[in-house]
Design a protein around this motif. Structure first.
Motif, PDB file in Angstrom:
ATOM      1  N   SER A 211     -13.488   0.187  11.474  1.00  0.00           N
ATOM      2  CA  SER A 211     -12.825   0.143  10.130  1.00  0.00           C
ATOM      3  C   SER A 211     -13.733   0.380   9.094  1.00  0.00           C
ATOM      4  O   SER A 211     -14.977   0.060   8.868  1.00  0.00           O
ATOM      5  N   ALA A 213     -13.556   0.176   4.389  1.00  0.00           N
ATOM      6  CA  ALA A 213     -12.794   0.422   2.925  1.00  0.00           C
ATOM      7  C   ALA A 213     -14.005  -0.379   2.122  1.00  0.00           C
ATOM      8  O   ALA A 213     -14.869  -1.221   2.680  1.00  0.00           O
ATOM      9  N   LYS A 219      -7.037  -5.046   1.661  1.00  0.00           N
ATOM     10  CA  LYS A 219      -7.614  -4.160   2.816  1.00  0.00           C
ATOM     11  C   LYS A 219      -7.075  -4.730   4.251  1.00  0.00           C
ATOM     12  O   LYS A 219      -7.186  -4.317   5.402  1.00  0.00           O
ATOM     13  N   LEU A 287      -7.418   0.028  10.347  1.00  0.00           N
ATOM     14  CA  LEU A 287      -7.282  -0.790   9.095  1.00  0.00           C
ATOM     15  C   LEU A 287      -6.088  -1.102   8.637  1.00  0.00           C
ATOM     16  O   LEU A 287      -5.088  -0.498   8.353  1.00  0.00           O
ATOM     17  N   SER A 289      -4.447  -2.310   5.879  1.00  0.00           N
ATOM     18  CA  SER A 289      -4.133  -2.756   4.692  1.00  0.00           C
ATOM     19  C   SER A 289      -2.865  -3.199   4.415  1.00  0.00           C
ATOM     20  O   SER A 289      -1.819  -2.978   5.049  1.00  0.00           O
ATOM     21  N   GLU A 292      -1.070   0.635   0.651  1.00  0.00           N
ATOM     22  CA  GLU A 292      -1.783   2.036   0.446  1.00  0.00           C
ATOM     23  C   GLU A 292      -0.831   3.108  -0.138  1.00  0.00           C
ATOM     24  O   GLU A 292       0.373   2.921   0.147  1.00  0.00           O
ATOM     25  N   GLY A 295      -4.044   7.029   2.216  1.00  0.00           N
ATOM     26  CA  GLY A 295      -4.871   6.617   3.287  1.00  0.00           C
ATOM     27  C   GLY A 295      -5.725   7.401   4.144  1.00  0.00           C
ATOM     28  O   GLY A 295      -5.465   7.994   5.101  1.00  0.00           O
TER      29      GLY A 295
END
Length: 381
Positions: A211, A213, A219, A287, A289, A292, A295
């Motif tokens: 993952s 970010a 997130k 991920l 999140s 978003e 993405g």
């Protein structure tokens, strides 16, 4: 066709990668026969007063193949809506300088209303130039968006010839704000040249979830660590989290409290090349999140031939189908852990070249650029 290309944020001497995907889009437009001139109102915060050694005002330079005009100066009245009048005048100076040196502008294309699109709409209206705004950010969920800014943001949407949203969730928000029902969805351009299928030999046979970010905002890494712990504590699996940010120590604390600190690896900040390497080392990308608008990392994972796990967060729905991965409800630890287990047990069903083919057919640079050029042609025909 000459396009005045206005990014709302862009690279500078303090952040060399800021707005890199705007530059990538401008370069690809230029490669496809569009004359692009970048106009950037580079706003300096007062907290940097006396620390910036650059000259304020107008400047010109060819930057990585793009003819780029910047107006650099401080925001002397921050958080005051009157600042937009100052920004409008700075953008007008950029417009006048560009038309004097580069010739007539056929279209103004702003990337996000806040900050560039607002001033772009002022110039477009005053000089009767067609305007396109591509929105990348949520107004309702934006960290820097004050209620007092709404009027100018909504005016910019209403006055533009075309509004593009990078995802369907964002499209719905803009429709509600602006009253327009002609918002077009065109995803972000993703440079896939770094992301491909490679045969990388691993040191062990452990299953790797990757993952990445910024470790900020929403997130969902806290949910991810808990979901990983639920199924993989003391098992032959690893969770690798790429990126840096203020949540790092908090997330490490969660990994420790869940007794998976030896299985959760925090890499810190990664270059795009390092992200590409991890995309190839991992078995699956995840991920979760909470929100978003698009993405990009989901697409980079698919381009690397890896199945994807995401959430119904407004952006992932435009990318992740049942054929390429799984979407689960936001903050549902049980559902996320079960999705991870399913992918781990069935990952060989996801044929890497089929994942990449799906990705390139829908999100490659040529696909996105052709859609944007068609928008240009529609509004100036």
């Amino acid at each position: 066709m000459h396009v005045m290309f206005i990014p709302s944020w862009y690279d500078n001497n303090r952040n060399k990668v800021h707005g890199s995907f705007f530059r990538e889009q401008a370069n690809k437009l230029q490669e496809n026969g569009v004359k692009v001139t970048v106009a950037y109102n580079e706003i300096w915060p007062l907290t940097l007063m006396g620390k910036i050694k650059e000259k304020s005002g107008l400047s010109f330079k060819v930057e990585k193949g793009l003819r780029t005009y910047r107006y650099k100066n401080y925001n002397f009245i921050p958080k005051n809506p009157l600042m937009f009048k100052v920004f409008d005048k700075r953008m007008e100076k950029l417009y006048k300088e560009i038309t004097k040196r580069e010739g007539k502008i056929d279209i103004i294309h702003a990337q996000s209303s806040l900050w560039g699109g607002i001033s772009a709409s002022y110039v477009a209206k005053k000089y009767n130039i067609p305007l396109v705004i591509t929105e990348h950010s949520s107004v309702e969920r934006g960290v820097y968006v004050k209620k007092s800014y709404y009027k100018r943001i909504i005016e910019s949407y209403k006055s533009s010839n075309k509004v593009i949203a990078v995802g369907n969730g964002l499209k719905k928000e803009i429709e509600k704000l602006s009253g327009r029902n002609d918002i077009e969805v065109i995803g972000n351009l993703v440079d896939l040249s770094l992301f491909d299928i490679r045969d990388i030999k691993r040191e062990s046979n452990e299953f790797i979830f990757f993952s990445v970010a910024f470790l900020e905002g929403e997130k969902g890494f806290d949910t991810l660590i808990k979901a990983f712990a639920e199924k993989y504590k003391n098992k032959n699996a690893k969770l690798v989290i790429g990126g840096d940010g203020s949540q790092m120590e908090w997330l490490k604390g969660i990994a420790k409290s869940e007794n998976v600190e030896d299985q959760v690896v925090f890499t810190g900040a990664l270059s795009r090349e390092e992200v590409a390497n991890w995309m190839n080392k991992c078995n699956a990308f995840v991920l979760p999140s909470r929100y978003e608008t698009f993405g990009v990392v989901y697409i980079e994972a698919l381009a690397s031939g890896k199945p994807v796990i995401g959430t119904f967060n407004g952006g992932a729905e435009d990318i992740v189908t049942k054929d390429v991965g799984i979407l689960v409800e936001i903050d549902n630890v049980k559902a996320l852990s079960e999705a991870m287990e399913y992918i781990e047990q069935n990952h060989k069903k996801y044929e890497p070249r089929a994942l990449r083919k799906y990705c390139t057919e829908k999100f490659s640079a040529n696909v996105i650029i052709n859609k944007i050029i068609n928008v240009y042609k529609e509004i100036i025909k």
